[in-house]
Design a protein around this motif. Structure first.
Motif, mmCIF file in Angstrom:
data_model
loop_
_atom_site.group_PDB
_atom_site.id
_atom_site.type_symbol
_atom_site.label_atom_id
_atom_site.label_comp_id
_atom_site.label_asym_id
_atom_site.label_seq_id
_atom_site.Cartn_x
_atom_site.Cartn_y
_atom_site.Cartn_z
ATOM 1 N N ILE A 15 0.844 -1.196 0.000
ATOM 2 C CA ILE A 15 0.000 0.000 0.000
ATOM 3 C C ILE A 15 0.880 1.248 0.000
ATOM 4 C CG2 ILE A 15 -1.590 1.369 1.422
ATOM 5 C CD1 ILE A 15 -2.896 -1.357 2.225
ATOM 6 N N LYS A 16 1.921 1.244 0.808
ATOM 7 C CA LYS A 16 2.835 2.402 0.855
ATOM 8 C C LYS A 16 3.545 2.595 -0.495
ATOM 9 C CE LYS A 16 3.746 2.825 5.763
ATOM 10 N NZ LYS A 16 2.931 1.928 6.501
ATOM 11 N N ILE A 17 3.989 1.494 -1.100
ATOM 12 C CA ILE A 17 4.641 1.579 -2.411
ATOM 13 C C ILE A 17 3.662 2.112 -3.448
ATOM 14 C CG2 ILE A 17 5.633 0.220 -4.305
ATOM 15 C CD1 ILE A 17 6.890 -1.570 -2.081
ATOM 16 N N ASP A 18 2.415 1.665 -3.390
ATOM 17 C CA ASP A 18 1.394 2.151 -4.317
ATOM 18 C C ASP A 18 1.188 3.656 -4.153
ATOM 19 O OD1 ASP A 18 -0.847 1.602 -6.265
ATOM 20 O OD2 ASP A 18 -1.988 2.455 -4.584
ATOM 21 N N GLU A 19 1.123 4.122 -2.911
ATOM 22 C CA GLU A 19 0.952 5.557 -2.658
ATOM 23 C C GLU A 19 2.133 6.360 -3.198
ATOM 24 O OE1 GLU A 19 0.456 5.501 1.569
ATOM 25 O OE2 GLU A 19 -1.669 4.928 1.437
ATOM 26 N N ILE A 20 3.341 5.865 -2.982
ATOM 27 C CA ILE A 20 4.543 6.539 -3.496
ATOM 28 C C ILE A 20 4.517 6.576 -5.019
ATOM 29 C CG2 ILE A 20 7.066 6.344 -3.722
ATOM 30 C CD1 ILE A 20 7.007 5.119 -0.832
ATOM 31 N N THR A 21 4.151 5.445 -5.613
ATOM 32 C CA THR A 21 4.115 5.350 -7.075
ATOM 33 C C THR A 21 3.093 6.320 -7.660
ATOM 34 O OG1 THR A 21 4.792 3.036 -6.962
ATOM 35 C CG2 THR A 21 3.798 3.769 -9.024
ATOM 36 N N ARG A 22 1.925 6.417 -7.037
ATOM 37 C CA ARG A 22 0.897 7.344 -7.522
ATOM 38 C C ARG A 22 1.391 8.792 -7.432
ATOM 39 N NH1 ARG A 22 -4.175 4.927 -8.149
ATOM 40 N NH2 ARG A 22 -4.170 2.749 -7.466
ATOM 41 N N SER A 23 2.092 9.122 -6.368
ATOM 42 C CA SER A 23 2.662 10.474 -6.236
ATOM 43 C C SER A 23 3.708 10.723 -7.311
ATOM 44 C CB SER A 23 3.294 10.653 -4.857
ATOM 45 O OG SER A 23 2.322 10.615 -3.855
ATOM 46 N N MET A 24 4.538 9.722 -7.566
ATOM 47 C CA MET A 24 5.584 9.838 -8.578
ATOM 48 C C MET A 24 4.962 10.033 -9.961
ATOM 49 S SD MET A 24 8.714 7.183 -9.448
ATOM 50 C CE MET A 24 7.605 5.796 -9.591
ATOM 51 N N ILE A 25 3.923 9.268 -10.269
ATOM 52 C CA ILE A 25 3.263 9.385 -11.571
ATOM 53 C C ILE A 25 2.615 10.763 -11.721
ATOM 54 C CG2 ILE A 25 1.329 8.519 -12.961
ATOM 55 C CD1 ILE A 25 2.082 5.693 -11.891
ATOM 56 N N LYS A 26 2.002 11.240 -10.652
ATOM 57 C CA LYS A 26 1.404 12.575 -10.689
ATOM 58 C C LYS A 26 2.469 13.630 -10.988
ATOM 59 C CE LYS A 26 -1.512 15.647 -7.979
ATOM 60 N NZ LYS A 26 -2.223 15.831 -6.705
#
Length: 91
Positions: free
Chosen positions: A34-45
């Motif tokens: 879940i934390k990796i997913d949140e980081i990835t979504r921020s990175m993509i944004k």
């Protein structure tokens, strides 16, 4: 008790132990994912804000994650002196 029955009991016990081990770590793995997913979504944004097209992100990001996973597994294998338990993650 017959040889085949003992073998089946051994396999059943091993599967039970596998499931117990998985369940004891599943919550932690889920939390980290879940934390990796949140980081990835921020990175993509951030990438989108910098003008990187979605098609380029979709092409490159999976490869980068795969490369990173491979490096982490290789580094940990070396760190644990050739412990092969994590080897199947790389296969």
């Amino acid at each position: 008790m017959g040889k085949e029955r003992r073998r089946k009991m051994t396999i059943d016990n091993q599967l039970n132990q596998l499931e117990l081990s998985w369940k004891s770590y599943e919550w932690l793995i889920k939390d980290r994912l879940i934390k990796i997913d949140e980081i990835t979504r921020s990175m993509i944004k951030e990438m989108h804000l910098c003008g990187v097209p979605s098609s380029m992100i979709a092409e490159h990001l999976p490869r980068r994650f795969e490369d990173l996973k491979r490096r982490v597994v290789d580094e940990n294998d070396r760190r644990f002196h050739g412990n092969q338990h994590s080897r199947m993650v790389n296969e």
